[in-house]
Design a protein around this motif. Structure first.
Motif, PDB file in Angstrom:
ATOM      1  N   ALA A  33       0.797  -1.235   0.042  1.00  0.00           N
ATOM      2  CA  ALA A  33       0.132   0.000  -0.036  1.00  0.00           C
ATOM      3  C   ALA A  33       0.917   1.241   0.124  1.00  0.00           C
ATOM      4  CB  ALA A  33      -0.782  -0.023   1.040  1.00  0.00           C
ATOM      5  N   GLU A  34       1.958   1.455   0.811  1.00  0.00           N
ATOM      6  CA  GLU A  34       2.836   2.303   0.927  1.00  0.00           C
ATOM      7  C   GLU A  34       3.668   2.523  -0.378  1.00  0.00           C
ATOM      8  OE1 GLU A  34       2.877   4.531   3.159  1.00  0.00           O
ATOM      9  OE2 GLU A  34       1.976   3.704   4.769  1.00  0.00           O
ATOM     10  N   ALA A  35       3.966   1.429  -1.017  1.00  0.00           N
ATOM     11  CA  ALA A  35       4.810   1.613  -2.280  1.00  0.00           C
ATOM     12  C   ALA A  35       4.028   2.196  -3.574  1.00  0.00           C
ATOM     13  CB  ALA A  35       5.371   0.178  -2.542  1.00  0.00           C
ATOM     14  N   PHE A  36       2.705   1.643  -3.530  1.00  0.00           N
ATOM     15  CA  PHE A  36       2.046   2.375  -4.498  1.00  0.00           C
ATOM     16  C   PHE A  36       1.053   3.475  -4.267  1.00  0.00           C
ATOM     17  CE2 PHE A  36       2.945  -1.875  -6.082  1.00  0.00           C
ATOM     18  CZ  PHE A  36       3.026  -1.759  -7.456  1.00  0.00           C
ATOM     19  N   GLY A  37       1.156   3.822  -3.003  1.00  0.00           N
ATOM     20  CA  GLY A  37       0.470   5.260  -2.707  1.00  0.00           C
ATOM     21  C   GLY A  37      -1.055   5.114  -2.707  1.00  0.00           C
ATOM     22  N   ILE A  38      -1.511   3.804  -2.237  1.00  0.00           N
ATOM     23  CA  ILE A  38      -2.971   3.705  -2.371  1.00  0.00           C
ATOM     24  C   ILE A  38      -3.773   4.762  -1.463  1.00  0.00           C
ATOM     25  CG2 ILE A  38      -4.805   1.976  -2.212  1.00  0.00           C
ATOM     26  CD1 ILE A  38      -2.916   1.493  -4.430  1.00  0.00           C
ATOM     27  N   GLY A  39      -4.650   5.419  -2.076  1.00  0.00           N
ATOM     28  CA  GLY A  39      -5.573   6.305  -1.601  1.00  0.00           C
ATOM     29  C   GLY A  39      -4.676   7.594  -0.907  1.00  0.00           C
ATOM     30  N   SER A  40      -5.448   8.321  -0.482  1.00  0.00           N
ATOM     31  CA  SER A  40      -4.661   9.503   0.227  1.00  0.00           C
ATOM     32  C   SER A  40      -3.863   9.249   1.311  1.00  0.00           C
ATOM     33  CB  SER A  40      -5.704  10.569   0.886  1.00  0.00           C
ATOM     34  OG  SER A  40      -6.429  10.168   1.811  1.00  0.00           O
ATOM     35  N   GLU A  42      -4.024  10.026   4.491  1.00  0.00           N
ATOM     36  CA  GLU A  42      -4.885   9.954   5.686  1.00  0.00           C
ATOM     37  C   GLU A  42      -5.534   8.365   5.566  1.00  0.00           C
ATOM     38  OE1 GLU A  42      -8.234   9.714   7.994  1.00  0.00           O
ATOM     39  OE2 GLU A  42      -8.356   9.896   5.959  1.00  0.00           O
ATOM     40  N   LEU A  43      -6.121   8.101   4.516  1.00  0.00           N
ATOM     41  CA  LEU A  43      -6.928   6.783   4.108  1.00  0.00           C
ATOM     42  C   LEU A  43      -6.120   5.732   4.255  1.00  0.00           C
ATOM     43  CD1 LEU A  43      -9.347   5.231   3.390  1.00  0.00           C
ATOM     44  CD2 LEU A  43      -8.859   5.883   0.999  1.00  0.00           C
ATOM     45  N   ARG A  44      -4.773   5.712   3.704  1.00  0.00           N
ATOM     46  CA  ARG A  44      -3.686   4.734   3.750  1.00  0.00           C
ATOM     47  C   ARG A  44      -3.407   4.601   4.995  1.00  0.00           C
ATOM     48  NH1 ARG A  44      -0.951   6.819   0.243  1.00  0.00           N
ATOM     49  NH2 ARG A  44       0.784   7.616   1.257  1.00  0.00           N
ATOM     50  N   SER A  45      -3.147   5.635   5.929  1.00  0.00           N
ATOM     51  CA  SER A  45      -2.772   5.210   7.355  1.00  0.00           C
ATOM     52  C   SER A  45      -3.759   4.436   8.004  1.00  0.00           C
ATOM     53  CB  SER A  45      -2.410   6.556   7.896  1.00  0.00           C
ATOM     54  OG  SER A  45      -3.660   7.290   8.170  1.00  0.00           O
ATOM     55  N   ARG A  46      -4.964   4.693   7.475  1.00  0.00           N
ATOM     56  CA  ARG A  46      -5.973   3.902   8.318  1.00  0.00           C
ATOM     57  C   ARG A  46      -6.067   2.537   7.810  1.00  0.00           C
ATOM     58  NH1 ARG A  46     -11.177   5.889   6.674  1.00  0.00           N
ATOM     59  NH2 ARG A  46     -10.459   7.787   5.437  1.00  0.00           N
ATOM     60  N   LEU A  47      -6.192   2.436   6.541  1.00  0.00           N
ATOM     61  CA  LEU A  47      -6.122   1.062   6.242  1.00  0.00           C
ATOM     62  C   LEU A  47      -5.064  -0.018   6.373  1.00  0.00           C
ATOM     63  CD1 LEU A  47      -7.216   1.906   2.257  1.00  0.00           C
ATOM     64  CD2 LEU A  47      -8.714   1.087   4.278  1.00  0.00           C
ATOM     65  N   LEU A  70      -1.489 -11.433  -2.621  1.00  0.00           N
ATOM     66  CA  LEU A  70      -2.067 -10.936  -3.755  1.00  0.00           C
ATOM     67  C   LEU A  70      -3.689 -10.733  -3.327  1.00  0.00           C
ATOM     68  CD1 LEU A  70      -2.864 -10.432  -6.774  1.00  0.00           C
ATOM     69  CD2 LEU A  70      -2.846 -12.939  -6.914  1.00  0.00           C
ATOM     70  N   LEU A  71      -4.267 -11.755  -2.451  1.00  0.00           N
ATOM     71  CA  LEU A  71      -5.322 -11.260  -2.224  1.00  0.00           C
ATOM     72  C   LEU A  71      -5.519 -10.198  -1.106  1.00  0.00           C
ATOM     73  CD1 LEU A  71      -8.538 -11.920  -1.496  1.00  0.00           C
ATOM     74  CD2 LEU A  71      -7.915 -13.608  -0.174  1.00  0.00           C
ATOM     75  N   GLY A  72      -4.660 -10.093  -0.157  1.00  0.00           N
ATOM     76  CA  GLY A  72      -4.500  -9.070   0.759  1.00  0.00           C
ATOM     77  C   GLY A  72      -4.248  -7.616   0.314  1.00  0.00           C
ATOM     78  N   ASP A  73      -3.342  -7.480  -0.832  1.00  0.00           N
ATOM     79  CA  ASP A  73      -3.219  -6.538  -1.569  1.00  0.00           C
ATOM     80  C   ASP A  73      -4.366  -5.896  -2.249  1.00  0.00           C
ATOM     81  OD1 ASP A  73      -0.647  -6.939  -0.629  1.00  0.00           O
ATOM     82  OD2 ASP A  73       0.350  -7.249  -2.463  1.00  0.00           O
ATOM     83  N   PHE A  74      -5.094  -6.903  -3.086  1.00  0.00           N
ATOM     84  CA  PHE A  74      -6.153  -6.807  -3.925  1.00  0.00           C
ATOM     85  C   PHE A  74      -7.205  -6.053  -2.921  1.00  0.00           C
ATOM     86  CE2 PHE A  74      -9.914  -8.637  -5.920  1.00  0.00           C
ATOM     87  CZ  PHE A  74     -10.430  -7.375  -7.049  1.00  0.00           C
ATOM     88  N   VAL A  75      -7.550  -6.530  -1.571  1.00  0.00           N
ATOM     89  CA  VAL A  75      -8.708  -6.182  -0.645  1.00  0.00           C
ATOM     90  C   VAL A  75      -8.314  -4.805  -0.198  1.00  0.00           C
ATOM     91  CG1 VAL A  75      -9.824  -6.572   1.451  1.00  0.00           C
ATOM     92  CG2 VAL A  75      -9.341  -8.568  -0.070  1.00  0.00           C
ATOM     93  N   LEU A  76      -7.043  -4.566   0.017  1.00  0.00           N
ATOM     94  CA  LEU A  76      -6.947  -3.270   0.355  1.00  0.00           C
ATOM     95  C   LEU A  76      -7.068  -2.171  -0.939  1.00  0.00           C
ATOM     96  CD1 LEU A  76      -3.967  -1.999   2.572  1.00  0.00           C
ATOM     97  CD2 LEU A  76      -4.225  -0.761   0.146  1.00  0.00           C
ATOM     98  N   TRP A  77      -6.623  -2.821  -1.990  1.00  0.00           N
ATOM     99  CA  TRP A  77      -7.070  -1.775  -3.031  1.00  0.00           C
ATOM    100  C   TRP A  77      -8.317  -1.724  -3.219  1.00  0.00           C
ATOM    101  CZ3 TRP A  77      -9.656  -2.103  -7.644  1.00  0.00           C
ATOM    102  CH2 TRP A  77      -9.756  -1.332  -8.548  1.00  0.00           C
ATOM    103  N   PRO A 121      -2.326   6.302  -8.723  1.00  0.00           N
ATOM    104  CA  PRO A 121      -1.793   5.400  -7.657  1.00  0.00           C
ATOM    105  C   PRO A 121      -2.615   3.977  -7.786  1.00  0.00           C
ATOM    106  CG  PRO A 121      -1.493   7.248  -6.709  1.00  0.00           C
ATOM    107  CD  PRO A 121      -2.367   7.600  -8.261  1.00  0.00           C
ATOM    108  N   LEU A 122      -4.059   4.263  -8.088  1.00  0.00           N
ATOM    109  CA  LEU A 122      -4.768   2.978  -7.862  1.00  0.00           C
ATOM    110  C   LEU A 122      -4.578   2.332  -9.214  1.00  0.00           C
ATOM    111  CD1 LEU A 122      -8.282   4.403  -6.586  1.00  0.00           C
ATOM    112  CD2 LEU A 122      -6.751   2.596  -5.519  1.00  0.00           C
ATOM    113  N   ALA A 123      -4.450   3.078 -10.335  1.00  0.00           N
ATOM    114  CA  ALA A 123      -4.135   2.359 -11.533  1.00  0.00           C
ATOM    115  C   ALA A 123      -2.968   1.638 -11.564  1.00  0.00           C
ATOM    116  CB  ALA A 123      -4.196   3.380 -12.871  1.00  0.00           C
ATOM    117  N   ARG A 124      -1.726   2.253 -11.184  1.00  0.00           N
ATOM    118  CA  ARG A 124      -0.509   1.409 -10.989  1.00  0.00           C
ATOM    119  C   ARG A 124      -0.703   0.291 -10.039  1.00  0.00           C
ATOM    120  NH1 ARG A 124       3.205   3.822  -8.415  1.00  0.00           N
ATOM    121  NH2 ARG A 124       2.077   5.810  -7.949  1.00  0.00           N
ATOM    122  N   GLY A 125      -1.435   0.300  -8.899  1.00  0.00           N
ATOM    123  CA  GLY A 125      -1.645  -0.905  -8.158  1.00  0.00           C
ATOM    124  C   GLY A 125      -2.404  -1.901  -8.859  1.00  0.00           C
TER     125      GLY A 125
END
Length: 373
Positions: A33-40, A42-47, A70-77, A121-125
């Motif tokens: 999540a950190e590497a791809f910068g998923i979400g803002s 603030e949102l990422r720090s919560r997720l 892969l499943l964990g990363d996808f659910v976070l996405w 970021p979401l597209a890259r993820g």
């Protein structure tokens, strides 16, 4: 904000399980999540505090570790899309614009080599997720994953229209929408990938197997609505939840709606158990594994739902149970009064195994103890 809702222990006859590498998997999902910068930020720090990798480890407790990650990363996405775009972003109230954004993301999922949204970021993820889907799955599984992602996007746009208008759908429409906007169907191909097989179409596409998957989705999303009600009702934004739907549908108060929702999911759980037993008699080893994975998905979501900070909200504690019940509040064999799912009850054979004669190994009810030996 309504009064606090005390959620009782819910019926869960499925034994808990977790992947032995769950801590490492959860740490890798945080790093992803950190590497791809998923979400803002603030949102990422919560997720990353919501133990999403641990959730994946509960869903696939015996799965290939790379697919569990892969499943964990996808659910976070997915939460990055659902929380960031749909529930907390302004675009979540503009269904036309939301559809346009999601359609571009769908193109990335279909063809990750297409040069579009390259700085998003979401597209890259999503590109990374698709490439890993191709690595660990088959072409057929990748295609089904994309198809299920389309269904998910379509359903959250439907929900966005209700959010824009501030309306609550009727129970039948809500049930249909919830089978898809909970993103449970997008996980199904990964259940196969996690164990290195592809379920053949003549088994996967038969009506009883499709129904078993839909029952799992119903149970998981009803449970999620029950566990997340506290968090959602505490916010100032519009929220859509089965308890709100039931209150409107039947003129119930909050506690009565909770009792009704619990009874509905209990009745479907009982049906799932009976159908599982019936299917397992003639199923291939792959289909038995798939049915077992659906059960793990149900129980994994339950264990995560009562323990994750996403729903326990420790700063304003939700009154969630810490244990589960061994007995349903409703074990009726009559269909629910919900037309879009009532057909499930037509699939059982008259000779279906009674509840005391289970053949599956993960049931922990006292009257089924012999099934564990």
């Amino acid at each position: 904000m309504g009064p606090d809702l005390t959620v009782p222990p819910i019926y869960s006859p499925i034994l808990p399980a977790i992947h032995p590498s769950h801590a490492a998997i959860d740490a890798r999902t945080t790093a992803w999540a950190e590497a791809f910068g998923i979400g803002s930020e603030e949102l990422r720090s919560r997720l990353v505090r919501h133990d999403i990798g641990t959730f994946a480890a509960r869903v696939l407790p015996e799965g290939r570790e790379e697919v569990v990650s892969l499943l964990g990363d996808f659910v976070l996405w997915l939460f990055g899309v659902d929380d960031g775009y749909c529930e907390e972003g302004e675009i979540g109230r503009r269904p036309g614009e939301l559809v346009a954004v999601l359609h571009r993301l769908l193109r990335v999922a279909q063809n990750p080599e297409v040069p579009m949204l390259q700085s998003d970021p979401l597209a890259r993820g999503l590109r990374d997720l698709r490439m890993r889907i191709d690595r660990y799955g088959t072409a057929g599984q990748a295609a089904r994953w994309v198809d299920a992602l389309r269904e998910y996007f379509f359903s959250v746009a439907w929900e966005a229209d209700h959010r824009r208008a501030g309306t609550v759908p009727d129970l039948n429409d809500y049930t249909l929408m919830r089978l898809y906007d909970g993103a449970t169907s997008v996980v199904l191909p990964l259940l196969e990938m996690g164990h290195g097989f592809e379920l053949q179409p003549h088994e996967r596409d038969q009506a009883p197997v499709r129904a078993a998957a839909e029952m799992a989705s119903f149970i998981i999303t009803w449970d999620n609505d029950i566990f997340s009600h506290h968090k959602e009702s505490r916010g100032t934004d519009y929220f859509l939840n089965v308890l709100r739907v039931l209150q409107q549908e039947y003129g119930l108060d909050q506690d009565q709606a909770l009792t009704t929702a619990v009874a509905q999911r209990d009745r479907v759980m009982c049906l799932f158990l009976r159908l599982h037993d019936e299917l397992a008699v003639t199923a291939s080893p792959q289909l038995r594994r798939y049915l077992h994975s659906l059960a793990n998905f149900i129980r994994g979501a339950q264990d995560w739902g009562i323990s994750s900070m996403r729903y326990t909200t420790p700063d304003d504690p939700a009154l969630l149970p810490s244990t589960f019940s061994n007995a349903p509040t409703d074990d009726s064999e009559e269909p629910l009064d919900i037309p879009v799912v009532a057909w499930w009850w037509d699939l059982l054979q008259p000779t279906a195994a009674p509840l005391g004669e289970s053949i599956h190994p993960w049931d922990n009810r006292p009257d089924r103890a012999s099934a564990l030996t």
